[in-house]
Motif scaffolding. Structure first.
Motif, mmCIF file in Angstrom:
data_model
loop_
_atom_site.group_PDB
_atom_site.id
_atom_site.type_symbol
_atom_site.label_atom_id
_atom_site.label_comp_id
_atom_site.label_asym_id
_atom_site.label_seq_id
_atom_site.Cartn_x
_atom_site.Cartn_y
_atom_site.Cartn_z
ATOM 1 N N GLY A 136 -2.592 6.558 9.266
ATOM 2 C CA GLY A 136 -2.594 5.125 8.923
ATOM 3 C C GLY A 136 -1.207 4.649 8.517
ATOM 4 O O GLY A 136 -0.769 3.562 8.903
ATOM 5 N N GLY A 190 8.610 14.940 11.957
ATOM 6 C CA GLY A 190 9.410 15.509 10.860
ATOM 7 C C GLY A 190 9.373 17.025 10.908
ATOM 8 O O GLY A 190 9.783 17.646 11.872
ATOM 9 N N GLN A 247 12.717 17.458 12.237
ATOM 10 C CA GLN A 247 13.437 16.435 11.466
ATOM 11 C C GLN A 247 14.353 15.599 12.346
ATOM 12 O O GLN A 247 15.509 15.358 12.008
ATOM 13 N N ALA A 248 13.840 15.199 13.498
ATOM 14 C CA ALA A 248 14.639 14.345 14.376
ATOM 15 C C ALA A 248 13.770 13.198 14.853
ATOM 16 O O ALA A 248 12.667 13.430 15.359
ATOM 17 N N VAL A 299 11.421 6.335 1.075
ATOM 18 C CA VAL A 299 12.747 6.011 1.615
ATOM 19 C C VAL A 299 13.147 4.617 1.126
ATOM 20 O O VAL A 299 14.250 4.416 0.593
ATOM 21 N N ILE A 329 6.597 16.884 5.777
ATOM 22 C CA ILE A 329 6.246 15.508 6.172
ATOM 23 C C ILE A 329 4.842 15.497 6.783
ATOM 24 O O ILE A 329 4.032 14.604 6.514
ATOM 25 N N PRO A 364 0.828 -1.206 0.000
ATOM 26 C CA PRO A 364 0.000 0.000 0.000
ATOM 27 C C PRO A 364 0.866 1.261 0.000
ATOM 28 O O PRO A 364 1.945 1.286 0.595
ATOM 29 N N ILE A 403 -3.365 4.038 -2.512
ATOM 30 C CA ILE A 403 -4.691 4.297 -1.917
ATOM 31 C C ILE A 403 -4.918 5.791 -1.670
ATOM 32 O O ILE A 403 -5.904 6.178 -1.051
ATOM 33 N N GLY A 416 0.704 8.444 1.898
ATOM 34 C CA GLY A 416 1.395 9.721 1.675
ATOM 35 C C GLY A 416 2.774 9.525 1.060
ATOM 36 O O GLY A 416 3.362 10.455 0.498
ATOM 37 N N THR A 455 5.713 9.023 2.501
ATOM 38 C CA THR A 455 6.918 9.558 3.165
ATOM 39 C C THR A 455 7.855 8.439 3.637
ATOM 40 O O THR A 455 9.073 8.587 3.562
ATOM 41 N N ASP A 456 7.301 7.341 4.111
ATOM 42 C CA ASP A 456 8.141 6.187 4.458
ATOM 43 C C ASP A 456 8.429 5.361 3.207
ATOM 44 O O ASP A 456 9.534 4.872 3.004
ATOM 45 N N PHE A 457 7.402 5.220 2.372
ATOM 46 C CA PHE A 457 7.522 4.419 1.147
ATOM 47 C C PHE A 457 8.690 4.913 0.288
ATOM 48 O O PHE A 457 9.469 4.121 -0.241
ATOM 49 N N GLY A 513 2.399 12.937 5.247
ATOM 50 C CA GLY A 513 2.362 11.704 6.044
ATOM 51 C C GLY A 513 1.004 11.511 6.695
ATOM 52 O O GLY A 513 0.399 12.459 7.195
ATOM 53 N N THR A 514 0.510 10.275 6.695
ATOM 54 C CA THR A 514 -0.826 9.988 7.227
ATOM 55 C C THR A 514 -0.732 9.216 8.546
ATOM 56 O O THR A 514 0.285 8.575 8.842
ATOM 57 N N LEU A 551 -6.309 -3.506 5.073
ATOM 58 C CA LEU A 551 -5.860 -2.108 5.163
ATOM 59 C C LEU A 551 -6.372 -1.475 6.449
ATOM 60 O O LEU A 551 -7.423 -1.871 6.963
ATOM 61 N N GLY A 580 7.648 5.751 16.278
ATOM 62 C CA GLY A 580 6.459 6.469 15.803
ATOM 63 C C GLY A 580 5.946 7.417 16.885
ATOM 64 O O GLY A 580 5.567 6.982 17.976
HETATM 65 C C1 LIG Z 1 12.362 13.099 6.685
HETATM 66 C C2 LIG Z 1 11.390 12.263 7.483
HETATM 67 C C3 LIG Z 1 11.143 12.590 8.805
HETATM 68 C C4 LIG Z 1 10.246 11.824 9.566
HETATM 69 N N1 LIG Z 1 10.045 12.158 10.877
HETATM 70 C C5 LIG Z 1 9.209 11.419 11.629
HETATM 71 C C6 LIG Z 1 9.016 11.743 13.003
HETATM 72 O O1 LIG Z 1 9.590 12.686 13.546
HETATM 73 N N2 LIG Z 1 8.154 10.956 13.721
HETATM 74 C C7 LIG Z 1 7.482 9.901 13.162
HETATM 75 O O2 LIG Z 1 6.697 9.244 13.854
HETATM 76 N N3 LIG Z 1 7.645 9.581 11.854
HETATM 77 C C8 LIG Z 1 8.489 10.308 11.083
HETATM 78 N N4 LIG Z 1 8.672 9.986 9.762
HETATM 79 C C9 LIG Z 1 7.946 8.826 9.213
HETATM 80 C C10 LIG Z 1 6.676 9.131 8.381
HETATM 81 O O3 LIG Z 1 6.583 10.441 7.956
HETATM 82 C C11 LIG Z 1 5.401 8.699 9.077
HETATM 83 O O4 LIG Z 1 5.463 7.355 9.501
HETATM 84 C C12 LIG Z 1 4.149 8.875 8.162
HETATM 85 O O5 LIG Z 1 3.068 9.056 9.021
HETATM 86 C C13 LIG Z 1 3.850 7.700 7.219
HETATM 87 O O6 LIG Z 1 2.642 7.965 6.521
HETATM 88 P P1 LIG Z 1 2.561 7.909 4.922
HETATM 89 O O7 LIG Z 1 1.169 8.205 4.552
HETATM 90 O O8 LIG Z 1 3.614 8.766 4.318
HETATM 91 O O9 LIG Z 1 2.894 6.365 4.704
HETATM 92 P P2 LIG Z 1 3.505 5.618 3.414
HETATM 93 O O10 LIG Z 1 4.940 5.985 3.255
HETATM 94 O O11 LIG Z 1 2.629 5.795 2.234
HETATM 95 O O12 LIG Z 1 3.375 4.137 3.945
HETATM 96 C C14 LIG Z 1 4.081 3.697 5.082
HETATM 97 C C15 LIG Z 1 3.837 2.200 5.284
HETATM 98 O O13 LIG Z 1 2.505 1.958 5.680
HETATM 99 C C16 LIG Z 1 1.787 1.164 4.728
HETATM 100 N N5 LIG Z 1 0.460 1.778 4.680
HETATM 101 C C17 LIG Z 1 0.181 3.090 4.466
HETATM 102 N N6 LIG Z 1 -1.129 3.324 4.645
HETATM 103 C C18 LIG Z 1 -1.701 2.148 4.977
HETATM 104 C C19 LIG Z 1 -3.044 1.748 5.305
HETATM 105 N N7 LIG Z 1 -4.074 2.617 5.338
HETATM 106 N N8 LIG Z 1 -3.269 0.447 5.613
HETATM 107 C C20 LIG Z 1 -2.243 -0.449 5.620
HETATM 108 N N9 LIG Z 1 -0.971 -0.131 5.310
HETATM 109 C C21 LIG Z 1 -0.696 1.155 5.001
HETATM 110 C C22 LIG Z 1 2.615 1.231 3.466
HETATM 111 O O14 LIG Z 1 2.514 0.059 2.693
HETATM 112 C C23 LIG Z 1 4.031 1.380 4.022
HETATM 113 O O15 LIG Z 1 4.525 0.121 4.405
HETATM 114 C C24 LIG Z 1 9.569 10.720 8.974
HETATM 115 C C25 LIG Z 1 9.818 10.400 7.627
HETATM 116 C C26 LIG Z 1 10.712 11.154 6.888
HETATM 117 C C27 LIG Z 1 10.955 10.782 5.455
#
Ligand SMILES: Cc1cc2nc3c(=O)[nH]c(=O)nc-3n(C[C@H](O)[C@H](O)[C@H](O)COP(=O)(O)OP(=O)(O)OC[C@H]3O[C@@H](n4cnc5c(N)ncnc54)[C@H](O)[C@@H]3O)c2cc1C
Length: 286
Positions: free
Chosen positions: A114, A103, A194-195, A40, A107, A31, A55, A34, A36-38, A111-112, A167, A124
């Motif tokens: 979920g 972040g 960003q820490a 990377v 971010i 899936p 999604i 947003g 942000t993790d994907f 970032g979501t 999901l 997290g």
């Molecule tokens: C520069 C940077 C700084 C960051 N700083 C922080 C921080 O300070 N604190 C922190 O907690 N996090 C941090 N993060 C991590 C990130 O931003 C969060 O975890 C974010 O909330 C992930 O959401 P996303 O929508 O971008 O997920 P995605 O990148 O789209 O997905 C992340 C993972 O979840 C799965 N997924 C996504 N949505 C669903 C769903 N609805 N159901 C099932 N699976 C799903 C995807 O398959 C993937 O494995 C940082 C990331 C970056 C790149």
């Protein structure tokens, strides 16, 4: 190796029903919310040759709605959406505070919630608030839906109880009755933005009229493979007045429920010392 777009199959469902049907047919698709993790792991080439289920267009999963019993947050609500929502700011300020420390602005805009949960990082930042608010995660697949207590969603680093084809649809947080006497959130990182956390804490405290603890909930992130409630300290302070001896012993008990490690961000010793300071700050109401 970098991400190679021509090696992936991208599925872009337009409705939640379509998303679940497509996921049932491709249960090992990754899936993408947003991203942000994907991105990377994408940059490291880890998704090459895979099927990706985007999604992000499922608008109904971005809604945040307040009902009589609590607030329901769609899995695709961003950290910025959460911070803007009046009921969340009023009733669940530990969560909106945590979102404001994830972040930095870019971010938080993508970032979501979920994605934060499904990514299951030990660091997290939204997790300690969700642990003390005793949130529930709504998970759905084409066949079924189930409600998973937040405190049971993680099984290890980057591992959840979500099944193939399932999901996260939303997160439900029940209103707190009565309102807590004290609420606490604190993230300790290297910088203000960003820490990733060295340790991150959330606490709720209910005091009775005579000053005794009727309930305490305290959770720590980055202190074990997954977020941890301090069950030993929570149990110990129940029914007691928060004297300096009681606070000292509660801080001693903290180590029973966590297992911090040395890593690139910090040492186990530092994490333990600072986490005890946070618990002390919370219990002494400073
Ligand atoms: C520069 C940077 C700084 C960051 N700083 C922080 C921080 O300070 N604190 C922190 O907690 N996090 C941090 N993060 C991590 C990130 O931003 C969060 O975890 C974010 O909330 C992930 O959401 P996303 O929508 O971008 O997920 P995605 O990148 O789209 O997905 C992340 C993972 O979840 C799965 N997924 C996504 N949505 C669903 C769903 N609805 N159901 C099932 N699976 C799903 C995807 O398959 C993937 O494995 C940082 C990331 C970056 C790149």
């Amino acid at each position: 190796m970098r991400g190679a777009p021509d090696t992936i199959i991208l599925l872009r469902p337009r409705s939640t029903r379509q998303a679940l049907e497509v996921f049932a047919q491709n249960p090992h698709a990754v899936p993408l919310a947003g991203g942000t993790d994907f991105m990377v792991s994408w940059n490291m080439g880890l998704h090459n040759g895979k099927t990706v289920l985007d999604i992000s267009a499922l608008r109904s999963w971005r809604k945040i709605s307040a009902a009589k019993t609590g607030v329901r947050i769609g899995a695709l609500a961003t950290h910025a959406d959460l911070q803007r929502h009046p009921a969340l700011r009023r009733e669940f300020s530990l969560l909106t505070e945590a979102c404001s420390e994830i972040g930095a602005a870019a971010i938080q805009n993508r970032g979501t919630l979920g994605g934060n949960i499904a990514n299951a990082s030990p660091a997290g930042d939204s997790f300690p608030p969700q642990a003390v608010y005793e949130a529930k995660v709504h998970a759905v697949s084409a066949q079924a839906r189930r409600l998973i207590p937040f405190n049971e969603i993680f099984v290890g680093v980057k591992k959840t109880v979500l099944r193939p084809g399932e999901l996260i649809e939303s997160v439900e947080i029940p209103f707190l009755k009565p309102r807590p006497s004290r609420q606490y959130f604190r993230k300790v990182g290297t910088r203000a933005a960003q820490a990733l956390s060295k340790t991150v804490a959330a606490g709720l405290l209910w005091l009775s009229r005579d000053g005794r603890v009727s309930e305490m909930r305290f959770a720590l992130g980055s202190m074990a493979t997954m977020v941890r409630r301090l069950k030993s300290a929570e149990h110990f302070v129940q029914g007691k007045k928060l004297t300096s001896e009681v606070i000292d012993h509660a801080c001693e008990l903290l180590a029973k429920d966590v297992s911090p490690i040395d890593d690139v961000r910090s040492t186990a010793q530092y994490r333990l010392k600072v986490s005890r300071n946070l618990l002390r700050e919370f219990l002494s109401g400073r």
